[in-house]
Design an enzyme around this catalytic site. Structure first.
Site, PDB file in Angstrom:
ATOM      1  N   THR B  13       1.170  -0.873   0.175  1.00 29.10           N
ATOM      2  CA  THR B  13       0.286   0.149  -0.194  1.00 29.10           C
ATOM      3  C   THR B  13       0.693   1.452   0.094  1.00 29.10           C
ATOM      4  OG1 THR B  13       0.021  -0.701   2.281  1.00 29.10           O
ATOM      5  CG2 THR B  13      -1.325  -0.783   1.162  1.00 29.10           C
ATOM      6  N   CYS B 130      17.794   4.624  -2.370  1.00 27.92           N
ATOM      7  CA  CYS B 130      17.542   5.543  -3.389  1.00 27.92           C
ATOM      8  C   CYS B 130      19.168   6.479  -3.612  1.00 27.92           C
ATOM      9  CB  CYS B 130      16.020   6.045  -3.283  1.00 27.92           C
ATOM     10  SG  CYS B 130      16.047   7.549  -1.766  1.00 27.92           S
ATOM     11  N   SER B 160       9.399  12.098  -1.241  1.00 27.92           N
ATOM     12  CA  SER B 160       8.673  10.399  -1.552  1.00 27.92           C
ATOM     13  C   SER B 160       9.522   9.829  -0.805  1.00 27.92           C
ATOM     14  CB  SER B 160       8.484  10.171  -3.334  1.00 27.92           C
ATOM     15  OG  SER B 160      10.163  11.043  -3.799  1.00 27.92           O
ATOM     16  N   LYS B 214      24.918   5.840   3.899  1.00 26.59           N
ATOM     17  CA  LYS B 214      24.574   4.238   2.929  1.00 26.59           C
ATOM     18  C   LYS B 214      25.256   5.283   1.535  1.00 26.59           C
ATOM     19  CE  LYS B 214      20.047   3.803   4.789  1.00 26.59           C
ATOM     20  NZ  LYS B 214      17.993   4.996   4.828  1.00 26.59           N
ATOM     21  N   HIS B 243      14.984  12.089  -7.033  1.00 20.76           N
ATOM     22  CA  HIS B 243      16.334  13.289  -6.514  1.00 20.76           C
ATOM     23  C   HIS B 243      16.990  13.659  -7.283  1.00 20.76           C
ATOM     24  CE1 HIS B 243      14.463  11.269  -2.724  1.00 20.76           C
ATOM     25  NE2 HIS B 243      15.007  10.463  -2.263  1.00 20.76           N
ATOM     26  N   GLN B 316      13.094   8.714  -7.648  1.00 23.24           N
ATOM     27  CA  GLN B 316      13.380   8.290  -6.117  1.00 23.24           C
ATOM     28  C   GLN B 316      12.387   6.779  -6.348  1.00 23.24           C
ATOM     29  OE1 GLN B 316      11.109   8.272  -3.318  1.00 23.24           O
ATOM     30  NE2 GLN B 316      12.838   7.127  -2.489  1.00 23.24           N
TER      31      GLN B 316
END
Lengths: 347, 347
Positions: B13, B130, B160, B214, B243, B316
């Site tokens: 979802t 991402c 997002s 990351k 992005h 993204q």
């Protein structure tokens, strides 16, 4: 015996012009007279100043006779058209445009960095580009301690960099997009609301845009050295009036983040904003309307033994333009570089 | 004889879950069965797929029995709770969370970069962050030719990245601000509309946030080398779903911009977007909904003899998350790393 000066503003109706007026009032600049000059288009308008309304006059050959300091903020072509005439009439011109910045005869001043250069003026003093000023204020205190070798900058530039109309356009674009309509693009070539794009100034043969080359060339001139290598990526973002910059600095020797932080805490025009627990650092909405350049996220660069990373936000219209110009005017007064209006000297 | 697979989506979802569904349909993934799993809260809801409505089931111990490939996109704690159970039940898990990315037993895959690592999986394959994916796709083709020594990155990350609710919040904030009201801040700690702030993930002792680490650690793992030194400043900007990244690359030897451009024009997953005359380069609104990472402003770094600058935008949710996961699933199919649902093999 207090000194007072006859000041003119060329381009008083723009975003920077409005801010110049506000700063002359709030900083209580020693005025003997204030003249507001603009193009024919603005004649008939008045602008409020210290409870009065001052009429805007059309600029012409005779405008500069009784002006000691002319603050020019009407763009490069207007400055090119009128600055020398103002100088010939006896004014010192503090020019906010890019017209004369790289002219070797024109000092390019950030008062926190190179105030002494003001004394060498030949009538015109240039106010640097906004992104350059904000970066210079934040990094010069470090450069004074250990020489910077290289800068890699990425900017997040607000709509105000393109003027008051651009600020209104971003808001109108956001409204349109939220209503499911096509955003208007008159000032900017592309929608800026909910979008961003590389700075849309002309590109040189190397692929750098004018805004980026201003950061390179102006910083070297202000710092008085060609030995700082600089690269930048300038980007417009949907923010109204404060610019942000991610700055990577390389020194010849290690520079601890703590030492840098302590230096910046005491630096003129800088406010260190760092709450590491709350993850709170400089943001455009907090920099808006403030005099200081907000600096945070000062940290050792984990990719370079002699590197530092920092993040800054500063009000593009204020310290990035109008405030820096007023500080230059104050410098002229303080160092007696400009003569007060003799007839009006009060006792 | 065509192969077909029983696929499950855990977290269907969310923004990424929706995109996974869309991509399974539009890319015509060879499905034998599709199971949508979520928390109890979503039970009773249906999601459309190929003209049908598929009911969402609550995830439980028995959910994974008949699943060959589980696409997990419900966040780190959900992945930690269920991934190993899915593996025990026979599924290969492609996990979109950060839960297992740095686990040495878990391959971390960008199909354009290190597809061969997929074969080493022990049940779980991680989908990178991402910002990392987008950068990796754009710079690996260059790294293959001349090794990258150092990366200085600054990001411009859309709402997002914090999920569908965050996207709605930025729009609600913009509405409120335009109406002169206080913007709501439920998902984000500070207003993002007409503002921006450093990425609000937890900070380490060096002052780097998780998002930045990351980019550092995941890129090194994906490229299979610790020899690339990386620093990054990650910033959230008021953009909805793509992005952008300003990337400075240092090589051991000079790399001409033209050579880099020609390499990137042929690189998988990359689209070079450069109109130097029109000052038109990658923008979030153009990257939105697209599979490719848009790369532009490829230029020699004027501050470093062996440096290159480039600018990229990528969706993204799509290549930064869902598309990369689907591409990993396609890789498993293509290389026969996952077995098709035997009973359902069609002839």
């Amino acid at each position: 015996m207090s000194k007072a000066y006859r000041v003119g503003i060329l381009g008083a109706t723009g975003a920077v012009g409005n801010e110049l007026l506000e700063l002359l009032e709030s900083r209580n600049f020693p005025l003997a007279d204030l003249k507001l000059l603009a193009s024919e288009r603005s004649v008939g308008k008045n602008l409020p100043f210290k409870g009065e309304n001052i009429a805007i006059e059309a600029v012409n050959e005779n405008s500069f006779k009784n002006i000691d300091i002319l603050l020019a903020s009407a763009g490069s072509s207007t400055s090119k058209a009128w600055a020398h005439k103002a100088v010939d009439a006896g004014a010192v011109v503090i020019d906010n445009s890019s017209a004369f910045r790289m002219n070797p005869e024109v000092p390019l001043i950030v008062p926190e960095v190179n105030p002494d250069a003001a004394a060498n003026h030949k009538g015109i003093i240039a106010n640097p580009n906004c992104t350059t000023i904000l970066m210079a204020v934040a990094i010069y205190p470090l450069h004074k301690i250990k020489k910077i070798q290289r800068i890699v900058a990425a900017t997040y530039q607000s709509a105000s960099g393109a003027g008051a109309k651009a600020m209104a356009e971003v808001q109108a674009q956001a409204s349109a997009i939220l209503a499911g309509k096509k955003p208007p693009t008159e000032v900017f070539p592309y929608p800026l609301a909910f979008n961003l794009f590389p700075h849309n100034t002309p590109l040189n043969d190397m692929g750098y845009c004018e805004e980026e080359m201003k950061m390179v060339n102006e910083t070297q001139k202000i710092f008085g050295t060609q030995n700082i290598r600089i690269t930048a990526t300038c980007v417009r973002v949907p923010v109204l009036r404060a610019h942000s910059e991610a700055i990577n600095l390389e020194f010849a020797e290690p520079f601890s983040a703590n030492e840098a932080r302590e230096i910046l805490k005491k630096a003129p025009g800088v406010k260190v904003v760092e709450d590491w627990q709350a993850n709170y650092f400089p943001m455009p909405i907090d920099a808006t309307g403030r005099d200081e350049v907000l600096v945070g996220r000062i940290r050792q660069d984990i990719s370079h033994a002699c590197g530092l990373e920092l993040w800054l936000c500063g009000d593009q219209i204020r310290k990035g333009a109008a405030l820096n110009a007023i500080q230059i005017a104050e410098l002229l007064v303080e160092k007696n570089i400009v003569k007060p209006a003799n007839a009006l000297v009060s006792r």
